[in-house]
Design a protein around this motif. Sequence first.
Motif, PDB file in Angstrom:
ATOM      1  N   SER A 258       0.852  -1.189   0.000  1.00  0.00           N
ATOM      2  CA  SER A 258       0.000   0.000   0.000  1.00  0.00           C
ATOM      3  C   SER A 258       0.887   1.239   0.000  1.00  0.00           C
ATOM      4  CB  SER A 258      -0.928  -0.001   1.211  1.00  0.00           C
ATOM      5  OG  SER A 258      -0.174  -0.022   2.399  1.00  0.00           O
ATOM      6  N   LEU A 259       0.408   2.269  -0.688  1.00  0.00           N
ATOM      7  CA  LEU A 259       1.145   3.527  -0.763  1.00  0.00           C
ATOM      8  C   LEU A 259       0.625   4.481   0.302  1.00  0.00           C
ATOM      9  CD1 LEU A 259       1.263   4.156  -4.614  1.00  0.00           C
ATOM     10  CD2 LEU A 259       3.093   3.341  -3.149  1.00  0.00           C
ATOM     11  N   SER A 260       1.539   5.171   0.934  1.00  0.00           N
ATOM     12  CA  SER A 260       1.143   6.171   1.916  1.00  0.00           C
ATOM     13  C   SER A 260       0.626   7.412   1.202  1.00  0.00           C
ATOM     14  CB  SER A 260       2.348   6.549   2.774  1.00  0.00           C
ATOM     15  OG  SER A 260       3.313   7.203   1.971  1.00  0.00           O
ATOM     16  N   GLU A 261       0.067   8.312   1.949  1.00  0.00           N
ATOM     17  CA  GLU A 261      -0.409   9.585   1.393  1.00  0.00           C
ATOM     18  C   GLU A 261       0.750  10.328   0.734  1.00  0.00           C
ATOM     19  OE1 GLU A 261      -2.779  12.516   0.131  1.00  0.00           O
ATOM     20  OE2 GLU A 261      -3.504  10.736   1.162  1.00  0.00           O
ATOM     21  N   GLU A 262       1.943  10.279   1.352  1.00  0.00           N
ATOM     22  CA  GLU A 262       3.112  10.946   0.789  1.00  0.00           C
ATOM     23  C   GLU A 262       3.520  10.299  -0.539  1.00  0.00           C
ATOM     24  OE1 GLU A 262       3.074   9.759   3.969  1.00  0.00           O
ATOM     25  OE2 GLU A 262       2.903  11.629   5.073  1.00  0.00           O
ATOM     26  N   GLY A 263       3.414   8.971  -0.617  1.00  0.00           N
ATOM     27  CA  GLY A 263       3.750   8.276  -1.850  1.00  0.00           C
ATOM     28  C   GLY A 263       2.806   8.626  -2.979  1.00  0.00           C
ATOM     29  N   ARG A 264       1.519   8.692  -2.662  1.00  0.00           N
ATOM     30  CA  ARG A 264       0.539   9.083  -3.679  1.00  0.00           C
ATOM     31  C   ARG A 264       0.771  10.518  -4.112  1.00  0.00           C
ATOM     32  NH1 ARG A 264      -4.816   7.761  -0.957  1.00  0.00           N
ATOM     33  NH2 ARG A 264      -3.502   7.232   0.783  1.00  0.00           N
ATOM     34  N   GLN A 265       1.115  11.380  -3.155  1.00  0.00           N
ATOM     35  CA  GLN A 265       1.386  12.779  -3.485  1.00  0.00           C
ATOM     36  C   GLN A 265       2.624  12.892  -4.374  1.00  0.00           C
ATOM     37  OE1 GLN A 265      -0.543  15.438  -2.779  1.00  0.00           O
ATOM     38  NE2 GLN A 265       0.820  16.599  -4.062  1.00  0.00           N
ATOM     39  N   ALA A 266       3.651  12.093  -4.065  1.00  0.00           N
ATOM     40  CA  ALA A 266       4.875  12.117  -4.880  1.00  0.00           C
ATOM     41  C   ALA A 266       4.581  11.639  -6.298  1.00  0.00           C
ATOM     42  CB  ALA A 266       5.948  11.244  -4.231  1.00  0.00           C
ATOM     43  N   LEU A 267       3.750  10.625  -6.434  1.00  0.00           N
ATOM     44  CA  LEU A 267       3.374  10.142  -7.762  1.00  0.00           C
ATOM     45  C   LEU A 267       2.603  11.216  -8.528  1.00  0.00           C
ATOM     46  CD1 LEU A 267       3.243   7.823  -9.803  1.00  0.00           C
ATOM     47  CD2 LEU A 267       1.169   7.048  -8.639  1.00  0.00           C
ATOM     48  N   ALA A 268       1.668  11.860  -7.859  1.00  0.00           N
ATOM     49  CA  ALA A 268       0.891  12.923  -8.498  1.00  0.00           C
ATOM     50  C   ALA A 268       1.795  14.096  -8.882  1.00  0.00           C
ATOM     51  CB  ALA A 268      -0.218  13.401  -7.563  1.00  0.00           C
ATOM     52  N   ASP A 269       2.739  14.434  -8.006  1.00  0.00           N
ATOM     53  CA  ASP A 269       3.670  15.535  -8.305  1.00  0.00           C
ATOM     54  C   ASP A 269       4.544  15.203  -9.509  1.00  0.00           C
ATOM     55  OD1 ASP A 269       2.672  16.954  -6.184  1.00  0.00           O
ATOM     56  OD2 ASP A 269       4.342  16.513  -4.829  1.00  0.00           O
ATOM     57  N   ALA A 270       5.009  13.962  -9.582  1.00  0.00           N
ATOM     58  CA  ALA A 270       5.896  13.570 -10.680  1.00  0.00           C
ATOM     59  C   ALA A 270       5.178  13.635 -12.024  1.00  0.00           C
ATOM     60  CB  ALA A 270       6.445  12.164 -10.445  1.00  0.00           C
ATOM     61  N   THR A 271       3.951  13.166 -12.077  1.00  0.00           N
ATOM     62  CA  THR A 271       3.223  13.204 -13.345  1.00  0.00           C
ATOM     63  C   THR A 271       2.796  14.617 -13.692  1.00  0.00           C
ATOM     64  OG1 THR A 271       1.183  12.617 -12.199  1.00  0.00           O
ATOM     65  CG2 THR A 271       2.410  10.829 -13.232  1.00  0.00           C
ATOM     66  N   GLY A 272       2.403  15.392 -12.698  1.00  0.00           N
ATOM     67  CA  GLY A 272       2.003  16.777 -12.946  1.00  0.00           C
ATOM     68  C   GLY A 272       3.177  17.647 -13.344  1.00  0.00           C
ATOM     69  N   LYS A 273       4.346  17.368 -12.793  1.00  0.00           N
ATOM     70  CA  LYS A 273       5.540  18.162 -13.094  1.00  0.00           C
ATOM     71  C   LYS A 273       5.909  18.055 -14.571  1.00  0.00           C
ATOM     72  CE  LYS A 273      10.188  18.951 -11.332  1.00  0.00           C
ATOM     73  NZ  LYS A 273      11.201  18.496 -10.380  1.00  0.00           N
ATOM     74  N   ALA A 274       5.801  16.869 -15.124  1.00  0.00           N
ATOM     75  CA  ALA A 274       6.119  16.683 -16.544  1.00  0.00           C
ATOM     76  C   ALA A 274       5.166  17.488 -17.414  1.00  0.00           C
ATOM     77  CB  ALA A 274       6.050  15.205 -16.903  1.00  0.00           C
ATOM     78  N   LEU A 275       3.886  17.496 -17.061  1.00  0.00           N
ATOM     79  CA  LEU A 275       2.908  18.257 -17.831  1.00  0.00           C
ATOM     80  C   LEU A 275       3.163  19.759 -17.714  1.00  0.00           C
ATOM     81  CD1 LEU A 275      -0.323  16.261 -16.955  1.00  0.00           C
ATOM     82  CD2 LEU A 275       0.923  16.246 -19.114  1.00  0.00           C
ATOM     83  N   ARG A 276       3.472  20.217 -16.492  1.00  0.00           N
ATOM     84  CA  ARG A 276       3.734  21.654 -16.296  1.00  0.00           C
ATOM     85  C   ARG A 276       4.978  22.094 -17.047  1.00  0.00           C
ATOM     86  NH1 ARG A 276       1.904  20.282 -11.145  1.00  0.00           N
ATOM     87  NH2 ARG A 276       4.008  20.001 -10.390  1.00  0.00           N
ATOM     88  N   ASN A 277       6.030  21.257 -17.044  1.00  0.00           N
ATOM     89  CA  ASN A 277       7.263  21.603 -17.769  1.00  0.00           C
ATOM     90  C   ASN A 277       6.993  21.730 -19.253  1.00  0.00           C
ATOM     91  OD1 ASN A 277       8.721  21.653 -15.422  1.00  0.00           O
ATOM     92  ND2 ASN A 277       9.580  19.612 -15.679  1.00  0.00           N
ATOM     93  N   ASN A 278       6.174  20.864 -19.808  1.00  0.00           N
ATOM     94  CA  ASN A 278       5.828  20.918 -21.221  1.00  0.00           C
ATOM     95  C   ASN A 278       5.062  22.205 -21.525  1.00  0.00           C
ATOM     96  OD1 ASN A 278       5.521  20.162 -23.875  1.00  0.00           O
ATOM     97  ND2 ASN A 278       3.819  18.799 -23.487  1.00  0.00           N
ATOM     98  N   ASP A 279       4.110  22.553 -20.665  1.00  0.00           N
ATOM     99  CA  ASP A 279       3.349  23.788 -20.857  1.00  0.00           C
ATOM    100  C   ASP A 279       4.249  25.015 -20.730  1.00  0.00           C
ATOM    101  OD1 ASP A 279       1.003  22.428 -21.288  1.00  0.00           O
ATOM    102  OD2 ASP A 279       0.277  22.665 -19.219  1.00  0.00           O
ATOM    103  N   ALA A 280       5.198  24.981 -19.807  1.00  0.00           N
ATOM    104  CA  ALA A 280       6.098  26.113 -19.614  1.00  0.00           C
ATOM    105  C   ALA A 280       6.979  26.328 -20.846  1.00  0.00           C
ATOM    106  CB  ALA A 280       6.971  25.888 -18.381  1.00  0.00           C
ATOM    107  N   ALA A 281       7.430  25.246 -21.461  1.00  0.00           N
ATOM    108  CA  ALA A 281       8.258  25.367 -22.669  1.00  0.00           C
ATOM    109  C   ALA A 281       7.455  25.982 -23.814  1.00  0.00           C
ATOM    110  CB  ALA A 281       8.797  24.011 -23.076  1.00  0.00           C
ATOM    111  N   LYS A 282       6.208  25.558 -23.960  1.00  0.00           N
ATOM    112  CA  LYS A 282       5.356  26.128 -25.004  1.00  0.00           C
ATOM    113  C   LYS A 282       5.109  27.611 -24.745  1.00  0.00           C
ATOM    114  CE  LYS A 282       2.853  21.898 -26.140  1.00  0.00           C
ATOM    115  NZ  LYS A 282       1.550  21.215 -26.069  1.00  0.00           N
ATOM    116  N   ALA A 283       4.869  27.967 -23.488  1.00  0.00           N
ATOM    117  CA  ALA A 283       4.625  29.363 -23.145  1.00  0.00           C
ATOM    118  C   ALA A 283       5.866  30.222 -23.409  1.00  0.00           C
ATOM    119  CB  ALA A 283       4.208  29.486 -21.681  1.00  0.00           C
ATOM    120  N   ALA A 284       7.051  29.693 -23.129  1.00  0.00           N
ATOM    121  CA  ALA A 284       8.296  30.436 -23.363  1.00  0.00           C
ATOM    122  C   ALA A 284       8.496  30.690 -24.852  1.00  0.00           C
ATOM    123  CB  ALA A 284       9.477  29.669 -22.782  1.00  0.00           C
ATOM    124  N   ASN A 285       8.207  29.695 -25.677  1.00  0.00           N
ATOM    125  CA  ASN A 285       8.341  29.874 -27.126  1.00  0.00           C
ATOM    126  C   ASN A 285       7.342  30.907 -27.648  1.00  0.00           C
ATOM    127  OD1 ASN A 285      10.399  28.023 -27.320  1.00  0.00           O
ATOM    128  ND2 ASN A 285       9.059  26.318 -27.828  1.00  0.00           N
TER     129      ASN A 285
END
Length: 152
Positions: A48-75
């Motif tokens: 079983s994953l702890s709340e922190e583990g689930r949060q880390a998983l959510a952060d990791a997947t969200g971070k990739a999406l935000r980085n992609n959006d940030a690159a598009k915005a910079a261009n």
Amino acid sequence: MNVLGINPLGAQSAGPTDLSFIEVRSTNAPQAPQVQNAQSQPVTDKVSLSEEGRQALADATGKALRNNDAAKAANAQKAEQEVDEGQSQIDKKIKELKQKLEELKLELQALQGDDSETAKQARKQLQDQIAVLSNQLMSLLSAKEKQDQSQG
């Protein structure tokens, strides 16, 4: 080792719908003897994953999406800067504030659905920043209107 829904061996299942519980099966464990239950099924380990583990998983997947959006915005921002060369200082500042507001709104939208305490604090901070930038934008629009009236 097979983690249902993640490894190819577990592909027959639809995958875990709740990431707080994952079933793990060992397909080839040379150190441990294969233990079977009364129905002659291999025994599975439950993780079983702890709340922190689930949060880390959510952060990791969200971070990739935000980085992609940030690159598009910079261009997009670089392309707009080339067009903006002939604008007044007020117009440039208005455009800059609008871009910042849009970025903050996207960040706020990315936190939607996350009920953690960290996300609540981040939403509050983003909402405060949006309010401040909105007030600055209104002031600049008013100043621009006065400037246009005095020139015209």
